[in-house]
Every structure is written in structure tokens, then in C-alpha cells.
Write a protein that holds these residues in place. Structure first.
Motif, PDB file in Angstrom:
ATOM      1  N   ALA A 142      -8.977   4.441   0.608  1.00  0.00           N
ATOM      2  CA  ALA A 142     -10.056   5.175  -0.055  1.00  0.00           C
ATOM      3  C   ALA A 142      -9.911   6.673   0.184  1.00  0.00           C
ATOM      4  O   ALA A 142      -9.474   7.107   1.254  1.00  0.00           O
ATOM      5  CB  ALA A 142     -11.407   4.698   0.465  1.00  0.00           C
ATOM      6  N   THR A 194     -15.112   1.498  -4.633  1.00  0.00           N
ATOM      7  CA  THR A 194     -16.260   1.686  -3.739  1.00  0.00           C
ATOM      8  C   THR A 194     -17.208   0.493  -3.682  1.00  0.00           C
ATOM      9  O   THR A 194     -18.343   0.632  -3.235  1.00  0.00           O
ATOM     10  CB  THR A 194     -17.049   2.939  -4.161  1.00  0.00           C
ATOM     11  OG1 THR A 194     -17.483   2.791  -5.520  1.00  0.00           O
ATOM     12  CG2 THR A 194     -16.198   4.183  -4.034  1.00  0.00           C
ATOM     13  N   ARG A 219      -7.253  -5.939  -6.107  1.00  0.00           N
ATOM     14  CA  ARG A 219      -6.295  -6.659  -5.267  1.00  0.00           C
ATOM     15  C   ARG A 219      -5.787  -7.942  -5.928  1.00  0.00           C
ATOM     16  O   ARG A 219      -4.786  -8.508  -5.486  1.00  0.00           O
ATOM     17  CB  ARG A 219      -6.933  -6.983  -3.915  1.00  0.00           C
ATOM     18  CG  ARG A 219      -6.955  -5.798  -2.968  1.00  0.00           C
ATOM     19  CD  ARG A 219      -7.903  -6.035  -1.792  1.00  0.00           C
ATOM     20  NE  ARG A 219      -7.742  -5.033  -0.754  1.00  0.00           N
ATOM     21  CZ  ARG A 219      -8.129  -3.763  -0.832  1.00  0.00           C
ATOM     22  NH1 ARG A 219      -8.733  -3.350  -1.938  1.00  0.00           N
ATOM     23  NH2 ARG A 219      -7.927  -2.914   0.149  1.00  0.00           N
ATOM     24  N   TYR A 253     -17.329  -4.081  -3.054  1.00  0.00           N
ATOM     25  CA  TYR A 253     -16.581  -5.288  -2.709  1.00  0.00           C
ATOM     26  C   TYR A 253     -16.001  -5.948  -3.956  1.00  0.00           C
ATOM     27  O   TYR A 253     -14.845  -6.389  -3.970  1.00  0.00           O
ATOM     28  CB  TYR A 253     -17.486  -6.275  -1.967  1.00  0.00           C
ATOM     29  CG  TYR A 253     -17.733  -5.908  -0.531  1.00  0.00           C
ATOM     30  CD1 TYR A 253     -16.790  -6.202   0.451  1.00  0.00           C
ATOM     31  CD2 TYR A 253     -18.902  -5.271  -0.140  1.00  0.00           C
ATOM     32  CE1 TYR A 253     -17.006  -5.873   1.783  1.00  0.00           C
ATOM     33  CE2 TYR A 253     -19.138  -4.940   1.190  1.00  0.00           C
ATOM     34  CZ  TYR A 253     -18.187  -5.241   2.141  1.00  0.00           C
ATOM     35  OH  TYR A 253     -18.404  -4.915   3.456  1.00  0.00           O
ATOM     36  N   ARG A 290     -13.036  -4.017  -5.291  1.00  0.00           N
ATOM     37  CA  ARG A 290     -11.866  -4.147  -4.420  1.00  0.00           C
ATOM     38  C   ARG A 290     -11.206  -5.515  -4.581  1.00  0.00           C
ATOM     39  O   ARG A 290      -9.980  -5.618  -4.592  1.00  0.00           O
ATOM     40  CB  ARG A 290     -12.267  -3.903  -2.962  1.00  0.00           C
ATOM     41  CG  ARG A 290     -12.534  -2.443  -2.674  1.00  0.00           C
ATOM     42  CD  ARG A 290     -12.617  -2.126  -1.193  1.00  0.00           C
ATOM     43  NE  ARG A 290     -12.762  -0.676  -1.004  1.00  0.00           N
ATOM     44  CZ  ARG A 290     -12.770  -0.072   0.168  1.00  0.00           C
ATOM     45  NH1 ARG A 290     -12.638  -0.776   1.286  1.00  0.00           N
ATOM     46  NH2 ARG A 290     -12.896   1.240   0.258  1.00  0.00           N
ATOM     47  N   ARG A 291     -11.994  -6.551  -4.719  1.00  0.00           N
ATOM     48  CA  ARG A 291     -11.405  -7.869  -4.961  1.00  0.00           C
ATOM     49  C   ARG A 291     -10.631  -7.862  -6.272  1.00  0.00           C
ATOM     50  O   ARG A 291      -9.536  -8.446  -6.369  1.00  0.00           O
ATOM     51  CB  ARG A 291     -12.501  -8.942  -5.000  1.00  0.00           C
ATOM     52  CG  ARG A 291     -12.982  -9.388  -3.633  1.00  0.00           C
ATOM     53  CD  ARG A 291     -13.806 -10.667  -3.733  1.00  0.00           C
ATOM     54  NE  ARG A 291     -15.040 -10.452  -4.462  1.00  0.00           N
ATOM     55  CZ  ARG A 291     -16.186 -10.079  -3.902  1.00  0.00           C
ATOM     56  NH1 ARG A 291     -16.251  -9.845  -2.600  1.00  0.00           N
ATOM     57  NH2 ARG A 291     -17.278  -9.926  -4.630  1.00  0.00           N
ATOM     58  N   TRP A 309     -19.177  -1.112   4.621  1.00  0.00           N
ATOM     59  CA  TRP A 309     -17.986  -1.917   4.888  1.00  0.00           C
ATOM     60  C   TRP A 309     -18.021  -2.549   6.271  1.00  0.00           C
ATOM     61  O   TRP A 309     -17.609  -3.690   6.461  1.00  0.00           O
ATOM     62  CB  TRP A 309     -16.738  -1.044   4.736  1.00  0.00           C
ATOM     63  CG  TRP A 309     -16.659  -0.418   3.382  1.00  0.00           C
ATOM     64  CD1 TRP A 309     -16.929   0.870   3.050  1.00  0.00           C
ATOM     65  CD2 TRP A 309     -16.329  -1.081   2.157  1.00  0.00           C
ATOM     66  NE1 TRP A 309     -16.782   1.063   1.695  1.00  0.00           N
ATOM     67  CE2 TRP A 309     -16.408  -0.114   1.125  1.00  0.00           C
ATOM     68  CE3 TRP A 309     -15.960  -2.390   1.838  1.00  0.00           C
ATOM     69  CZ2 TRP A 309     -16.136  -0.428  -0.200  1.00  0.00           C
ATOM     70  CZ3 TRP A 309     -15.690  -2.699   0.511  1.00  0.00           C
ATOM     71  CH2 TRP A 309     -15.778  -1.724  -0.491  1.00  0.00           C
ATOM     72  N   VAL A 348      -2.605  -0.580  -4.191  1.00  0.00           N
ATOM     73  CA  VAL A 348      -3.937  -0.174  -3.746  1.00  0.00           C
ATOM     74  C   VAL A 348      -3.799   0.758  -2.549  1.00  0.00           C
ATOM     75  O   VAL A 348      -3.241   0.383  -1.512  1.00  0.00           O
ATOM     76  CB  VAL A 348      -4.795  -1.397  -3.367  1.00  0.00           C
ATOM     77  CG1 VAL A 348      -6.196  -0.945  -2.962  1.00  0.00           C
ATOM     78  CG2 VAL A 348      -4.870  -2.377  -4.533  1.00  0.00           C
ATOM     79  N   ASP A 391      -8.669   2.827  -3.233  1.00  0.00           N
ATOM     80  CA  ASP A 391      -9.593   1.729  -3.026  1.00  0.00           C
ATOM     81  C   ASP A 391     -10.946   2.030  -3.668  1.00  0.00           C
ATOM     82  O   ASP A 391     -11.548   3.082  -3.398  1.00  0.00           O
ATOM     83  CB  ASP A 391      -9.785   1.480  -1.528  1.00  0.00           C
ATOM     84  CG  ASP A 391      -9.407   0.063  -1.135  1.00  0.00           C
ATOM     85  OD1 ASP A 391      -9.338  -0.809  -2.020  1.00  0.00           O
ATOM     86  OD2 ASP A 391      -9.185  -0.170   0.066  1.00  0.00           O
ATOM     87  N   GLU A 439       0.828  -1.199   0.000  1.00  0.00           N
ATOM     88  CA  GLU A 439       0.000   0.000   0.000  1.00  0.00           C
ATOM     89  C   GLU A 439       0.869   1.259   0.000  1.00  0.00           C
ATOM     90  O   GLU A 439       0.379   2.354   0.160  1.00  0.00           O
ATOM     91  CB  GLU A 439      -0.936  -0.004   1.204  1.00  0.00           C
ATOM     92  CG  GLU A 439      -2.012  -1.040   1.068  1.00  0.00           C
ATOM     93  CD  GLU A 439      -3.168  -0.802   2.026  1.00  0.00           C
ATOM     94  OE1 GLU A 439      -4.188  -1.481   1.887  1.00  0.00           O
ATOM     95  OE2 GLU A 439      -3.059   0.075   2.897  1.00  0.00           O
TER      96      GLU A 439
END
Length: 516
Positions: A120, A101, A110, A103, A106-107, A326, A117, A99, A3
Motif C-alpha cells: 500500500a 484499501t 489477489r 478487504y 484486496r481479495r 487491518w 500486487v 494494495d 510482489e
């Protein structure tokens, strides 16, 4: 994946990360990717598709040679094409991305090698700050998580609407009691309170090209859209967003709180800010929005109750919904505490495209969504959401419907707003009671009922209001749960006193999923 990042990375910008605060420096190289497959996955409102593409292309045009703008079938293909256009040094530095917005997004980021990454951006409170606050609330002796407590914490943290000693301006944190008046007698707020129509942006060549491309997708690629096309209503550039914000603060903020819950058939926009779209596109930061609203009060004497109500919407409710998305986990969106399983009927799914709906409020609200891709929060909650709740429509279908039919709809927006607030499918995490009402509420807060073929006072008969009948049908279906809640037990007592209760319930079963 690390990160950590350096200013030399190339910043990948999603379509809701278009403001300057998503770049580390004004001259940072950027990648923007249009994925055509996004529109093929589900049926979305034509205006929403237009808005997203217009915003991305306007941002790419602003950045000029600084941006690599790619159109591809998928993001993965787009990344490969974008990488080919980078210099060797840029490829060596790699891509970085704030990041996303959802799920799923984000998967995806990553899973990519060489993509850094970052946390946010674009929020008043970080994930870490919220987790710390929520953790303290979970300690012994602390209360449950409440939006009002969170909202006050955010105001303290950023010193918003506070006196020098840290106490709230006006001696109160919440001015709800002074806001939310019923609909005025006049047909528009311009006539009632001198509130002018909002400022509208002008379309340009970018919008024209977007419209041509959407036509091609529909004709040649078989992509299905819902809703009408029309002139672009919402800001897609930062310059436009700042203009919208100034227009609201100068001309409509004063009346915002007073009429924030009212509905008028001839005034779709009322005194609302129209800032949800530019905020959700990332064109402006929520803190700059509320700080300018506060300045409007301090420097120009704008009504404090209206200013506080607007600030609460932006860094109270909006921020709260984001963090709960989240905090509660991905499976939150699948909750169905009321066991609602009825499918959404076609007339609702297609936004009453054939004009089947006779109920004035529902007809007008669906018509506005069809034509604009937007209505304000009370039609969403009390008309659209209230009707679905009373009929027992599947909350996951409703979440997807709101996500795809609204220009400001995103996964994080709709999970808590629909599953929690609108459909009470979380069993009380978001709200202490279901938001269901009869025709009396709509009659009080709008001017719809006077021209409707249904009578809001009647629960039985051909002219019985479907909201009034639906109120009692919902109460009957869930009376065991409602009877244990002090805020809803009176409804159950009222049901048990109705001599015609069985007839009302049979009537609502017969109405079923037919257009009211």
C-alpha cells in the motif's frame, strides 16, 4: 503472485490512488476503470458518485495517451477491455497495482492472474512498521495499544514538530487542553475570528459530463442515489488539492484548534481543512500535508496548538484508523458488544428528505449531509452517532450509512470510526467509554438549542430534548457495563437518583424511531 515489479509494468489505479506517488515514474502507463455496477450495489450519495467519477476522469485527462481509461459494468470486464488496448510488450510486462484499501478489493486483485500486487502507498507508516510497533506493545509489561502512543511514535519517526533534541515543540505532545473551545457567540467564524469561507473549485466540462451520466444512470438504469446534487465542493485534482491546502494553511489553520469541536448552524465549514477528500482520493500524501502545516508554524508563527491538533488528525487519528482496520481483522466491523439491533429509520436513511425532524441540531446536520455529503467530526460523532447510540441502532447499518452518505467515506474509514468510536460496538477497543451525551453538551458546543422546540435542560415532557432523554435511556439500558467504568459510573449514580427515571424511560420507548 509476486510482489516484485519493474518500471515497465502498467499501473492499475483505483479511484483512491490518483496522486503522482502511485506511479513509479511520471511517464508510467496507467489503467483506470470505471465500474457502473459499483453504484448499483448500494444507494450512495449523489455528490459522492459525482466526486469519484470526476476525480477518475480528471486524472485520466491529465495522463492523456499515457492512460487507458475504460468504462465497464465490472472491474473484471474493464480489465479485459483495457488489456486489449495495451501493446504486446505492455501485456507481457503485466499489470501492477498498489494494495487497495478494503478487504474485498484486496481479495479481488489477489485472485487475478498476471497482476503484481504492491505494498500500500500513501501512508506515513507501512503495515510492517505498524505490526512491529504493535508487537512491541504486546510484550509483557507493555500497555494496550493507544493512539496517543502511536502518534508520538510517528512524530519521532518522521521528526515532526520536534526540537533538535527530539523533544516536542512547546514542551508538550498534545495541546488538547488549549483547543476545543465552545461555539462563539457570533453566528460565523468570519464574524468571530475573521475566518473566511473556504476556496471552492470551479466545475468544468468533465463535471458536466459526469452529471449527465449520473442522470442517465438514475433515469435509464434505475440506479438510486440519495442526497442533493449541487456544485462540486471538494478537490478532485492534485492542483485543486494543493490550492485547498494552501487556502487552509493561510486562512483557517490559526483558528482550527480553537474551534475544532464547535458547531454553528450558519457556518458549516468553520475552520476545518476540507482535506479528507483529497487525502482519501490519494491526491496528496499525508506527510506533505503535515510538513507544510509544521512549516506554517516555524516560518509564519501559526498557533502551535492549532498546528499540533491538525497534525494529530492527519498522522495520528487518520493513520491510526487505517492501521487498526487491518490489524483488528475483517470481523472487527461485525462487532456489536452493546447488542444494538434497532434498524435505521427511513427519515434518517434518506437524510430527512421530507423535513420531518424538528430537533434543530439533528435537522441541520442531516440537512447539511443531504446537501453537501459532509459534516465535520463533531456532528458525526456527537449528533449523528450520539443519537444512534442512544436509540440502539444497529452498528453495521450505521457503518454502511456513513460509508455511503459521506463523500470521504470508505470501508477503512468507517469501521473503527463507527463501530469503535461512535457506537462503542467493539466494547472498548477504540475508546475507553461510550461517546453519548445529553442536550447540555450540544448547548455548550453549538448555537442550535436557542432556536429548537426542545429544551436541553428537560428530560421529560413534550418539549424534553431527545438527546437528554436519550442519554438517560442509554444509561439505563447499559447501566451494568457503565457502572464498572470509572469514567461512566457517575452517570449510573445520577440515573439512580432520578425520581422520574421510569417516566423518562417510558417516554423514550414511546418515541421509538419516530423523527424527533
Amino acid at each position: 503472485m509476486s510482489e516484485q515489479h519493474t518500471p515497465q509494468t502498467v499501473r492499475w489505479l483505483f479511484a483512491d490512488q490518483l496522486g503522482p506517488h502511485f506511479l513509479d515514474t511520471p511517464d508510467q502507463r496507467a489503467v483506470l476503470i470505471e465500474s457502473s455496477r459499483v453504484f448499483a450495489r448500494r444507494t450512495v450519495h449523489r455528490r459522492k458518485a459525482h466526486l469519484v467519477l470526476s476525480a477518475m476522469r480528471h486524472r485520466a485527462a491529465e495522463l492523456g495517451d499515457q492512460a487507458v481509461h475504460v468504462r465497464a459494468a465490472t472491474y473484471r470486464e474493464g480489465l479485459a477491455q483495457a488489456t486489449e488496448q495495451l501493446t504486446a510488450d505492455e501485456r507481457a510486462a503485466g499489470l501492477s497495482v498498489s494494495d487497495p484499501t478494503s478487504y474485498a478489493a484486496r481479495r479481488f486483485v489477489r485472485s487475478l492472474d498476471g497482476v503484481h500486487v504492491l505494498p500500500a502507498r500513501g501512508w506515513a507508516v507501512t503495515h510492517e512498521e505498524f505490526a512491529h510497533w504493535a508487537g512491541r506493545r504486546g510484550e509483557p509489561g507493555e500497555k494496550r495499544l493507544l493512539m496517543e502512543d502511536f502518534y508520538r511514535e510517528v512524530r519521532r519517526h518522521h521528526h515532526l514538530l520536534l526540537e533538535p533534541d527530539g523533544e516536542p515543540l512547546g514542551g508538550r505532545w498534545n495541546f488538547d487542553h488549549d483547543n476545543r473551545e465552545p461555539a462563539p457567540k457570533q453566528p460565523t467564524l468570519e464574524q468571530a475570528a475573521g475566518v473566511p469561507e473556504p476556496w471552492w473549485p470551479d466545475e468544468d466540462d468533465v463535471d458536466a459530463q459526469v452529471r449527465d451520466d449520473l442522470d442517465r444512470m438514475a433515469c435509464d438504469d434505475g440506479v438510486e442515489f440519495v442526497g442533493d446534487d449541487g456544485p462540486r465542493r471538494f478537490a478532485v485534482t492534485r492542483r485543486e488539492a494543493l490550492h485547498v491546502m494552501r487556502d487552509f494553511l493561510e486562512h483557517r489553520l490559526e483558528a482550527f484548534g480553537t474551534y475544532e469541536d464547535a458547531m454553528l448552524a450558519r457556518d458549516r465549514w468553520m475552520a476545518h481543512s476540507l482535506m479528507s477528500v483529497p487525502l482519501n482520493l490519494g491526491l496528496v500524501h499525508p506527510l506533505e500535508v503535515v510538513q507544510r502545516a509544521e512549516a506554517r508554524h516555524r516560518e509564519h508563527g501559526a498557533r502551535l496548538a492549532s498546528v499540533e491538533g491538525f497534525v494529530r488528525q492527519v498522522i495520528g487519528w487518520r493513520e491510526w484508523v487505517w492501521h487498526l482496520y487491518w490489524h483488528l481483522g475483517e470481523d472487527y466491523g461485525q462487532r456489536n458488544a452493546l447488542g444494538a439491533t434497532e434498524p435505521i429509520p427511513e427519515w434518517f436513511a434518506d437524510l430527512d428528505a421530507r423535513g420531518e425532524v424538528r430537533a434543530a441540531c439533528l435537522s441541520d446536520v442531516l440537512g447539511t449531509v443531504r446537501e453537501e455529503g459532509w459534516v465535520h467530526h463533531i456532528p458525526r460523532l456527537m449528533v449523528l452517532g450520539g443519537y444512534a447510540l442512544a436509540r440502539g441502532w444497529n452498528p453495521q447499518e450505521m457503518t454502511d450509512w456513513f460509508h455511503t452518505r459521506f463523500v470521504d467515506g470508505y470501508a477503512w474509514v468507517m469501521a473503527a470510526n463507527v463501530v469503535g468510536m461512535s457506537q462503542h460496538a467493539d466494547g472498548g477497543v477504540m475508546a475507553t467509554k461510550p461517546y453519548w451525551s445529553g442536550g447540555a453538551y450540544i448547548d455548550k458546543m453549538s448555537d442550535y438549542c436557542g432556536r429548537c422546540p426542545y429544551d436541553p435542560k428537560k428530560r421529560l415532557g413534550d418539549d424534553a430534548c431527545p438527546f437528554t432523554g436519550g442519554y438517560w435511556a442509554f444509561t439505563a439500558r447499559h447501566q451494568e457495563m457503565l457502572a464498572t467504568n470509572p469514567r461512566t459510573s457517575r452517570a449510573v449514580s445520577g440515573l439512580r437518583r432520578l425520581k422520574d427515571a421510569d417516566a423518562v424511560l417510558a417516554q423514550e420507548v414511546d418515541r421509538g424511531s419516530s423523527a424527533p
